[in-house]
Write an enzyme that holds these catalytic residues in place. Sequence first.
Site, PDB file in Angstrom:
ATOM      1  N   HIS A  70      72.954  66.563  34.165  1.00 15.66           N
ATOM      2  CA  HIS A  70      72.841  65.626  35.280  1.00 15.66           C
ATOM      3  C   HIS A  70      72.110  66.268  36.460  1.00 15.66           C
ATOM      4  O   HIS A  70      71.334  65.603  37.168  1.00 15.66           O
ATOM      5  CB  HIS A  70      74.242  65.170  35.704  1.00 15.66           C
ATOM      6  CG  HIS A  70      74.255  64.247  36.873  1.00 15.66           C
ATOM      7  ND1 HIS A  70      74.824  64.573  38.077  1.00 15.66           N
ATOM      8  CD2 HIS A  70      73.745  62.992  37.025  1.00 15.66           C
ATOM      9  CE1 HIS A  70      74.681  63.572  38.921  1.00 15.66           C
ATOM     10  NE2 HIS A  70      74.023  62.604  38.315  1.00 15.66           N
ATOM     11  N   GLU A  73      68.508  65.877  35.898  1.00 21.82           N
ATOM     12  CA  GLU A  73      68.024  64.518  36.182  1.00 21.82           C
ATOM     13  C   GLU A  73      67.587  64.404  37.639  1.00 21.82           C
ATOM     14  O   GLU A  73      66.556  63.787  37.953  1.00 21.82           O
ATOM     15  CB  GLU A  73      69.129  63.506  35.879  1.00 21.82           C
ATOM     16  CG  GLU A  73      68.734  62.061  36.190  1.00 21.82           C
ATOM     17  CD  GLU A  73      69.928  61.180  36.471  1.00 21.82           C
ATOM     18  OE1 GLU A  73      69.888  60.424  37.459  1.00 21.82           O
ATOM     19  OE2 GLU A  73      70.903  61.253  35.702  1.00 21.82           O
ATOM     20  N   HIS A  74      68.365  64.990  38.531  1.00 22.15           N
ATOM     21  CA  HIS A  74      68.007  64.973  39.953  1.00 22.15           C
ATOM     22  C   HIS A  74      66.779  65.841  40.233  1.00 22.15           C
ATOM     23  O   HIS A  74      65.848  65.435  40.937  1.00 22.15           O
ATOM     24  CB  HIS A  74      69.188  65.484  40.788  1.00 22.15           C
ATOM     25  CG  HIS A  74      70.273  64.488  40.995  1.00 22.15           C
ATOM     26  ND1 HIS A  74      70.613  63.990  42.229  1.00 22.15           N
ATOM     27  CD2 HIS A  74      71.105  63.884  40.113  1.00 22.15           C
ATOM     28  CE1 HIS A  74      71.617  63.134  42.111  1.00 22.15           C
ATOM     29  NE2 HIS A  74      71.947  63.059  40.829  1.00 22.15           N
ATOM     30  N   GLU A 150      77.638  62.753  45.548  1.00 27.83           N
ATOM     31  CA  GLU A 150      77.738  61.722  44.516  1.00 27.83           C
ATOM     32  C   GLU A 150      79.095  61.789  43.813  1.00 27.83           C
ATOM     33  O   GLU A 150      79.739  60.767  43.569  1.00 27.83           O
ATOM     34  CB  GLU A 150      76.615  61.892  43.495  1.00 27.83           C
ATOM     35  CG  GLU A 150      76.601  60.837  42.406  1.00 27.83           C
ATOM     36  CD  GLU A 150      75.493  61.047  41.395  1.00 27.83           C
ATOM     37  OE1 GLU A 150      75.405  60.233  40.440  1.00 27.83           O
ATOM     38  OE2 GLU A 150      74.719  62.009  41.532  1.00 27.83           O
TER      39      GLU A 150
END
Length: 461
Positions: A70, A73-74, A150
């Site tokens: 993840h 992904e950023h 997040e």
Amino acid sequence: MAELILGPAGTPGTELTVETEAGALVRRSVLPGGIRVLTEAMPGQRSVAVGAWVAVGSRDETDGHHGSTHFLEHLLFKGTPRRDAMAIASAFDAVGGEANAATGKEHTCYFARVLDADQPMAVDVILDMVTSAVLDPSEFTSEREVILEELAMNEDDPGDVAHERFSAQVFGTHPLGRPIGGTPETIRDVPRNAVFEHYRRTYVPSELVVTAAGGVDHDELCSQVLSAVRSGGWDLPEGVRPAARRRAGVDLHVGASGDFPTDPSVLTVHRATEQANVLLGGLGLPAGDERRFELSVLNAVLGGSMSSRLFQEVREKRGLAYAVYSFSGGFADAGMFGLYAGCAPGKVEQVVDLLEEQWQLLASDLVPVQELERGIGQVCGQMVLGLEDNGSRMSRLGRTEISTGELLTVTETLDRVRAVRADDVRALAADLLAQPRHLTVVGPFDTAYRGQGRLEKGREA
């Protein structure tokens, strides 16, 4: 039209073509380096949805790398040697396009939707990100804080908390039980070199799948993909096979390493909320299970609509919840199935009893003909309406290539759904009910929730 079997992995140069409904054409090619490209050309479309998939998700992370997928992904949106973050964002904004990414437990996808004329730009930008991310140390530090925010946002949503904890209960110590985004602890601890190592190990040609749907020309897309990945510095030797798909067929009851829970559990998570979030369920079906069509009908009948049993019994007749539904999720070797309701804290026990009761009724009694036909009609209608969007078609190609390799036409899928019988639904409901059932309750409880005849387990603050 016979189903398109994509094969276990394919060989370099493999080309498969099948015509689907309304003149749409699905094509698949295996390029040098083992890159797979799949397209669905849809006549009359002036837009195209394109996605770059890497068959690597959070379950593939090793110790010390949890949250890396993840995190990547950023970071891939933060810049390459050719483009900084602003250039990546403005490339799509300048043509009215959309670009985003999603990380799952078994894959990561970077996707965009643009006008057909802007497809070359979209492919170039997305594959520049995939092949050439810089992972700048300063960007890494700032993005770590974004991800922590997040995760904090998710922890403030009791529904998200309930689903995350429920998944951990169902899958136990298996990697599928880990949160996709990691935890605040793992994100704070993971160093840049671990994320970079994860990137270099997993983002390779044999893992890459590029899919597109809409106004797309397959041969042009293949040429654009090869040009973009070579510009990114990837070596594409001839004769390399795509990475093998994940092994399916693991026993539904126990994971490959025996790490799925075999006993029921109850978890109470304290949150100062006005409402309790309740999840009840357990193991479900793997993504490629032949009974997945029966499961879709079961879901529709039990909790998939306003006319479903859960909605009628829990909300309409008794007014105990605003949101109530059933759900399922499938992976290569396992799945989960559950029932959800949001209710007043004082009504939890009554709601849990109703959830169990409706599940048990479905497992013991045949669904009446009219109710079965309504459930089948709902599944068929929602599927067809969902595939009117080329983004959904693009996603279907990617998920199918990565998971099962079996691409059914819409007509074939509808036929499978319409073949479901009441006996099938009852038998599957009974099989699911026979699995260890787990209960997650999130709400303003000072002690562990204790229902009549249920285990009392630990309370989580």
